[in-house]
Design an enzyme around this catalytic site. Structure first.
Site, mmCIF file in Angstrom:
data_model
loop_
_atom_site.group_PDB
_atom_site.id
_atom_site.type_symbol
_atom_site.label_atom_id
_atom_site.label_comp_id
_atom_site.label_asym_id
_atom_site.label_seq_id
_atom_site.Cartn_x
_atom_site.Cartn_y
_atom_site.Cartn_z
ATOM 1 N N LYS A 202 0.851 -1.194 0.000
ATOM 2 C CA LYS A 202 0.000 0.000 0.000
ATOM 3 C C LYS A 202 0.889 1.248 0.000
ATOM 4 C CE LYS A 202 -1.828 2.773 3.010
ATOM 5 N NZ LYS A 202 -1.747 4.062 2.280
ATOM 6 N N GLU A 277 11.004 1.981 9.648
ATOM 7 C CA GLU A 277 11.968 3.004 9.260
ATOM 8 C C GLU A 277 11.266 4.344 9.431
ATOM 9 O OE1 GLU A 277 15.211 4.208 8.879
ATOM 10 O OE2 GLU A 277 15.136 2.080 8.373
ATOM 11 N N CYS A 311 13.850 11.676 5.293
ATOM 12 C CA CYS A 311 14.182 11.341 6.689
ATOM 13 C C CYS A 311 15.647 11.610 6.944
ATOM 14 C CB CYS A 311 13.779 9.927 7.102
ATOM 15 S SG CYS A 311 13.533 8.809 5.792
ATOM 16 N N GLU A 413 11.246 16.662 14.302
ATOM 17 C CA GLU A 413 11.351 16.519 12.852
ATOM 18 C C GLU A 413 10.317 17.413 12.172
ATOM 19 O OE1 GLU A 413 10.208 12.758 10.930
ATOM 20 O OE2 GLU A 413 12.077 12.913 9.791
HETATM 21 C C1 UN1 Z 1 14.713 9.173 2.948
HETATM 22 O O1 UN1 Z 1 15.378 10.093 3.387
HETATM 23 O O2 UN1 Z 1 13.519 9.084 3.219
HETATM 24 O O3 UN1 Z 1 20.164 8.896 1.132
HETATM 25 C C2 UN1 Z 1 15.333 8.161 2.059
HETATM 26 C C3 UN1 Z 1 19.160 9.391 0.652
HETATM 27 C C4 UN1 Z 1 18.306 8.586 -0.296
HETATM 28 C C5 UN1 Z 1 17.240 7.852 0.455
HETATM 29 C C6 UN1 Z 1 16.558 8.728 1.461
HETATM 30 N N1 UN1 Z 1 19.119 7.673 -1.048
HETATM 31 O O4 UN1 Z 1 18.819 10.527 0.940
#
Ligand code: UN1
Length: 526
Positions: A202, A277, A311, A413
Site C-alpha cells: 500500500k 523506518e 528522513c 522533525e
Molecule cells: C529518505 O530520506 O527518506 O540517502 C530516504 C538518501 C536517499 C534515500 C533517502 N538515497 O537521501
C-alpha cells in the site's frame, strides 16, 4: 496518515471538498485500479480518491481506489495462494524475472520520473534519482538470487552435519511513504520477492502512481499473479487492515515515528515480524578547519533537496564559532537564491511540499522558531502564494540561526525546507549536541582533520555517517536505517535487508545411524 491533498470522489465522478473545481485536466484524469491476484480491479466500494499535483492542485494526476478491509482481505488471499508456487521457484529463476524488471525500469526512467514529479513535487533531477535508486536496488538485490548465502558449520557430534539456510517469511504487508515513492517501495518489494515472499503493498495516498508504475512493471516482467498485490488508499483503513491482518507474517513500514508505534503495537499483539523506518533529525557538524564552500553546498543540498522532506534531511547544522559568521552568511545567500517552483520546470531548484497538512505543520514550526528566545529567522519563513505559486504548496527555503540545541526546531522533525544553525565551541560540544536528539538516522562532519573525522565517526550514535559529504546520498548496497526513535533495529538495503525478509532455518543431518544426544553424549577429547 491521511493527507489533505486528496479529495474523495465516488465512482470517480463527483469530487468533494476544496478540490471540486472541474478543470479539463481534472475531469479527464485517468482512473487507476488495484492489482489483486493478477487482475486490475476497482475497490469493492467503487470509491476513488484524487491524486493532485502539489505544484498545481488544479492538475489531477489520476483517480485511485479507496481500498477497504474487504479489498485488503482479497489481496492477502491472493498473496497467500501464490506463496507456495513462488517460494518453490528456484531463487535464480525469481531473480531472472527481477532483472527483467530492472530493464523495464531503465526503459521507462524518464516517464516514471515525470509522473513522480507531477504527483510528488520534487524536481525532475531528483525523481530521476529516485527511479535510478529503484533500478540499482533491483539489479543489486536480484543478484542475491544466486547467493542468498546461508552457512555450514561443524556439528559437535561425529557423523553429523550442520547448516543454516534462509527461508521466506510468508506473505508480507508493505506500507510505504510519499517522499521516495519508487525507491522506498523497491527497497522492500525486491528483497521480499527475491527471498520468495509474496506481498501486499500500500503506497502513501499522496503518491500512488509511482508504485502503480513499479507494480505494472512487475506484471510486464512476468512476476506471476498474486505474488505482488497493490491496494491504494488511506492509512486508517487500508493501512490498518494490512497491519492487523492475521495472515501477513511481516509488516514493513516507512513513515512517521507516531504511526510506526501504532504499527509496532499491532504487530506485537499478533506476533508478526515488524520492520520500521521512521523519523530523523540529522546533523551536519562544520568544524573550523572545514572547506566552507563545500560545507555550505552540502548543507544547501541536505536541507533543501526534496524540499527538506527526507528522513535524512540536514535539519541541524552545528557550526564551529570560528567559522560561524562566514558559514551562515554564505548559507543564507545561497538559500535565498534558490528558485522555488514546479519541479517539472528545469530552472527550478526546489519544488513544493506535499500537501496542505504539510504546509500547516511546517509553517507551524516556523512560527515556533520565530517565537523562540534568541533564535533568528535569517531567511525565508513564508509561504509563497502569488503568480506561479498560486495553486501549489510552496514554502521558502528557511534558515534559523543562533538556535539553541534544546529548542523545538532543533529537536523535532519538521520534514520541510527548514534548517537550524547551532553554534559550537568544540568538537566534543558539537558531538554532544548532535547526539542529543531522539532520532539517530544520519550525521555528517566537514573537517580536514582525519583524527577529528574518525573521532566523530566513532562517537556519533547514528545508522549512517558521512565525512565531507551531506547527510543524504545513501547507496543501495549499504545498509540503511537508524538508531533510537528512527527504527526498531532493522536495516533496509545492503544484504542486511535479507535478514528482514527471510528467516533462518538450522538444519542438522545425522548420518551416524544411532541416537546421538547433543550436549549429553559428549565426545572425550582424544
Ligand atoms: C529518505 O530520506 O527518506 O540517502 C530516504 C538518501 C536517499 C534515500 C533517502 N538515497 O537521501
Amino acid at each position: 496518515m491521511a493527507q489533505a491533498k486528496k479529495a474523495l470522489s465516488k465512482n470517480g465522478k463527483k469530487q468533494q471538498g476544496r478540490s471540486s473545481s472541474s478543470s479539463p485536466a481534472r475531469t479527464s484524469a485517468k482512473t487507476y485500479y488495484n492489482y489483486i491476484g493478477g487482475s486490475w480491479v476497482k475497490a469493492a466500494s467503487g470509491e476513488t480518491f484524487e491524486n493532485l499535483n502539489p505544484a498545481d492542485t488544479r492538475d489531477c494526476v489520476g483517480r485511485f481506489p479507496v481500498s477497504s478491509e474487504e479489498d485488503v482481505n482479497r489481496a492477502v488471499d491472493a498473496a497467500r495462494e501464490a506463496f507456495n508456487g513462488w517460494r518453490r521457484m528456484p531463487a535464480p529463476r525469481r531473480a531472472e524475472i527481477l532483472f527483467r524488471l530492472g530493464e523495464i525500469l531503465i526503459r521507462n526512467k524518464e516517464r516514471f520520473a515525470q509522473d513522480m514529479t507531477r504527483e510528488m513535487g520534487k524536481v525532475l533531477k531528483e525523481t530521476g534519482g529516485d527511479v535510478q535508486e529503484a533500478i540499482d536496488c533491483t539489479y543489486y538485490t536480484a543478484g542475491e538470487g544466486r547467493r542468498l548465502h546461508g552457512f555450514t558449520t561443524p556439528a559437535e557430534m561425529p557423523d553429523k552435519f550442520a547448516m543454516c539456510v534462509r527461508q521466506p517469511v510468508g506473505s508480507c504487508g508493505l506500507i510505504t511513504p510519499w517522499n521516495f515513492p519508487m525507491a522506498i517501495p523497491s527497497w522492500k518489494l525486491i528483497p521480499a520477492l527475491v527471498c520468495g515472499n509474496t506481498v501486499v503493498i500500500k503506497p502513501a495516498e499522496d503518491t500512488p502512481l509511482s508504485t502503480y508504475n513499479l507494480v505494472k512493471a512487475c506484471e510486464e516482467a512476468g512476476v506471476p499473479p498474486g505474488v505482488v498485490n497493490l491496494v491504494t488508499g488511506f492509512g486508517e483503513t487500508a493501512g490498518a487492515a494490512i497491519t492487523n491482518h492475521p495472515a501477513l507474517r511481516l509488516i514493513s513500514f516507512t513513515g512517521s515515528t507516531e504511526t510506526g508505534r501504532i504499527v509496532a503495537s499491532a504487530c506485537a499483539d499478533r506476533n508478526a515480524i515488524c520492520s520500521l523506518e521512521m523519523g530523523g533529525k540529522n546533523v551536519i557538524i562544520v568544524m573550523d578547519d572545514a572547506d566552507i564552500d563545500l560545507a555550505v553546498e552540502g548543507a544547501i543540498w541536505g536541507a533543501f533537496g526534496t524540499s527538506g522532506q527526507r528522513c535524512t534531511a540536514s535539519s541541524r547544522l552545528v557550526v564551529h564559532k570560528k567559522v560561524y559568521k562566514q558559514f551562515t552568511k554564505k548559507l543564507v545567500e545561497q538559500a535565498a537564491s534558490l528558485r522555488v517552483g514546479d519541479g517539472a520546470n528545469p530552472n527550478v531548484d526546489m519544488g513544493p511540499v506535499i500537501n496542505a497538512d504539510a504546509v500547516h505543520k511546517i509553517m507551524g514550526y516556523i512560527e515556533i522558531g520565530e517565537r523562540e528566545d534568541g533564535a533568528r529567522l535569517a531567511c525565508g519563513g513564508k509561504r509563497l502564494t502569488g503568480g506561479e505559486h498560486a495553486n501549489g504548496y510552496f514554502i521558502e527555503p528557511t534558515v534559523f540561526t543562533d538556535v539553541a540545541p534544546d529548542m523545538r526546531i532543533a529537536q523535532e522533525e519538521i520534514f520541510g525546507p527548514v534548517t537550524a544553525v547551532i553554534p559550537t565551541a568544540s568538537l566534543e560540544g558539537a558531538i554532544e549536541i548532535a547526539n542529543n536528539v531522539r532520532y539517530g538516522l544520519s550525521a555528517a562532519i566537514y573537517t580536514s582533520d582525519v583524527n577529528r573525522a574518525f573521532h566523530a565517526m566513532n562517537e556519533m550514535y547514528t545508522g549512517i555517517f558521512y565525512v565531507n559529504a551531506s547527510t543524504i546520498g545513501a547507496e543501495v548496497h549499504l545498509p540503511f536505517g537508524g538508531t533510537k526513535a528512527t527504527g526498531n533495529g532493522h536495516r533496509e538495503a545492503g544484504t542486511q535487508v535479507l535478514d528482514i525478509f527471510s528467516e533462518w532455518k538450522s538444519i542438522y543431518v545425522d548420518y551416524s545411524g544411532k541416537l546421538q544426544r547433543a550436549q549429553i553424549d559428549a565426545i572425550e577429547p582424544q
